[in-house]
Design a protein around this motif. Structure first.
Motif, PDB file in Angstrom:
ATOM      1  N   MET A  19       0.843  -1.202   0.000  1.00  0.00           N
ATOM      2  CA  MET A  19       0.000   0.000   0.000  1.00  0.00           C
ATOM      3  C   MET A  19       0.874   1.247   0.000  1.00  0.00           C
ATOM      4  SD  MET A  19      -1.248  -0.607   3.939  1.00  0.00           S
ATOM      5  CE  MET A  19      -1.124  -2.403   3.754  1.00  0.00           C
ATOM      6  N   VAL A  33      -0.953   5.450   3.768  1.00  0.00           N
ATOM      7  CA  VAL A  33      -1.930   4.448   4.210  1.00  0.00           C
ATOM      8  C   VAL A  33      -1.263   3.444   5.145  1.00  0.00           C
ATOM      9  CG1 VAL A  33      -3.429   2.560   3.456  1.00  0.00           C
ATOM     10  CG2 VAL A  33      -3.390   4.707   2.175  1.00  0.00           C
ATOM     11  N   ARG A  82      -2.395   2.610   8.909  1.00  0.00           N
ATOM     12  CA  ARG A  82      -2.984   1.288   9.117  1.00  0.00           C
ATOM     13  C   ARG A  82      -2.166   0.448  10.084  1.00  0.00           C
ATOM     14  NH1 ARG A  82      -4.817  -2.084   3.936  1.00  0.00           N
ATOM     15  NH2 ARG A  82      -6.164  -0.238   3.829  1.00  0.00           N
TER      16      ARG A  82
END
Length: 450
Positions: A75, A79, A83
């Protein structure tokens, strides 16, 4: 072996046959007998990167040898940053192997979210120490992930600050080689800078760029990290570094040069609109992409300049950790051994253009050095020298748990000074006060200076 061309310098198309002459012993899975992991499924999180692509390309062989089924979730970095922090804090164990993010390592290790790796390394049933060869990882790349002798991650990516520059422009200005000091660089930029060609360009992550000046002039983020985190942005050394750095941004950068994304900074160099570009090697190497520039033959690479206190190139490192909440820790370790092994890292360098390696043997490999030599600039050796230099400990400021918010405040201060919204003295005074507030709010004992 024939010298690889410019495009090959950026992304290799060489055959894997290069491994056959490298002398590298693959880090073989010890657990393959009987495939005790046959029913295990691992989930891995990491940033979208050529190294992740290299893992995916060779994953079938790993799965065949171990019985482990692996899902690699790549990703974007913003992000990933969010995350992973949320995932580790929740303790859900959704990911077994995760990218250890350099500037988050202090927080994650302190919180106990990363499983110590020493028990896995020391277990002869799980690890062939000779094949793993922890000592092959460059000290500067290992340092952020160690606390004493305890290892919490193995590094796969390290990015070191270097300079890409136009040899013809500097020669025309009277410089047979790139300036060796920041003072000399400012003088050269002043001679070269024009409406058509900026003397200097960099990217907008200024808490990554400014420390090249700050530490070289004897300044620092903190008094003595990690033991004394008193901010030190108001010292004479820090003010001098800030003055020189923001001058490069305000006077000798392209229009909008205070806030340029790395891809834009690269494009400016590729288009011949700047004389030099200081950034991480992972970004600077793209300025010679012949699909995007006709000036590659006029460019070269070198180390960052030094200041009165020496040479302090910056180093950012990322690794793989085992999530403390994982229910498949042994299988996760099997993956990390393979993913950071000599064989995999060498293959990634030769076939995926991954120069940001963390193993000495890979960076010293003759094929790697030949592949990543450009107009006399041996980037593999340059990168290795930066990692060794950073291993001396001066990058410790970047792994304390409170660095991220302080780093964000540094960006605000540098932008404010360079844009003329604040003087150097006022901007650094405000930065000092805000940094002290961040540390005190986090419960850190400091010797307040403001």
């Amino acid at each position: 072996m024939e010298r690889i061309g410019r495009r090959g310098f950026l992304r290799s198309t060489a055959a894997a046959a290069g491994l056959a002459v490298s002398g590298v012993r693959p880090s073989r899975p010890l657990a393959q007998a009987g495939k005790p992991y046959a029913s295990v499924r691992l989930k891995v999180s990491q940033v979208s990167h050529a190294y992740g692509d290299a893992l995916v390309a060779r994953l079938p062989a790993f799965e065949q040898g171990t019985g482990i089924k692996v899902e690699i979730d790549q990703m974007s970095f913003p992000v990933l940053n969010q995350r992973e922090d949320l995932e580790l804090a929740s303790g859900s164990g959704a990911y077994d192997v995760m990218q250890m993010i350099f500037i988050r390592s202090g927080r994650w290790i302190t919180a106990g979210w990363a499983e110590p790796l020493n028990p896995f390394i020391d277990d002869a049933k799980l690890t062939d120490k000779g094949a793993l060869d922890v000592g092959d990882f460059v000290a500067g790349a290992m340092a952020p992930f160690k606390r004493g002798d305890t290892i919490y991650a193995l590094p796969w990516l390290s990015d070191s600050t270097v300079v890409g520059f136009r040899t013809d422009l500097f020669e025309k200005a009277g410089y047979a080689k790139f300036p060796e000091t920041f003072e000399a660089l400012r003088e050269a930029a002043a001679k070269i800078h024009s409406r058509e060609t900026a003397g200097f360009v960099t990217q907008d992550n200024l808490h990554w760029i400014f420390p090249n000046w700050l530490l070289s002039y004897g300044g620092g983020f903190f008094a003595n990290p990690p033991s004394d985190l008193t901010p030190t942005f108001d010292t004479p050394e820090a003010l001098r570094a800030a003055e020189l750095f923001t001058t490069m941004l305000s006077k000798y950068s392209p229009p909008g040069g205070i806030k340029l994304d790395a891809s834009v900074a690269q494009a400016i160099m590729q288009q011949g609109k700047a004389a030099c570009y200081l950034d991480g090697m992972g970004n600077t190497q793209h300025i010679i992409d012949t699909k995007k520039t006709t000036l590659a033959d006029r460019m070269a690479f070198t180390q960052t300049p030094r200041g009165p206190k020496g040479h302090f190139p910056q180093l950012a490192v990322h690794g793989y950790l085992i999530n403390k909440a994982s229910k498949n820790k042994n299988a996760a370790w099997e993956f990390i051994k393979w993913a950071t092994g000599k064989d995999q890292m060498l293959w990634s360098a030769l076939n995926k253009g991954h120069l940001a390696c963390t193993r000495s043997s890979v960076l010293a490999n003759a094929e790697v050095r030949q592949k990543f030599t450009w107009r006399g600039s041996d980037l593999a050796s340059l990168h290795l020298s930066v990692m060794k230099r950073a291993g001396e400990g001066y990058m410790a400021y970047r792994t304390v748990p409170q660095f991220p918010p302080v780093g964000d405040r540094v960006i605000i201060a540098m932008t404010s000074i360079a844009s003329g919204q604040a003087s150097v003295a006022d901007g650094m005074k405000s930065l000092q006060k805000d940094a002290e507030g961040i540390l005190e709010k986090a419960g850190v004992k400091i010797n307040r200076r403001s």
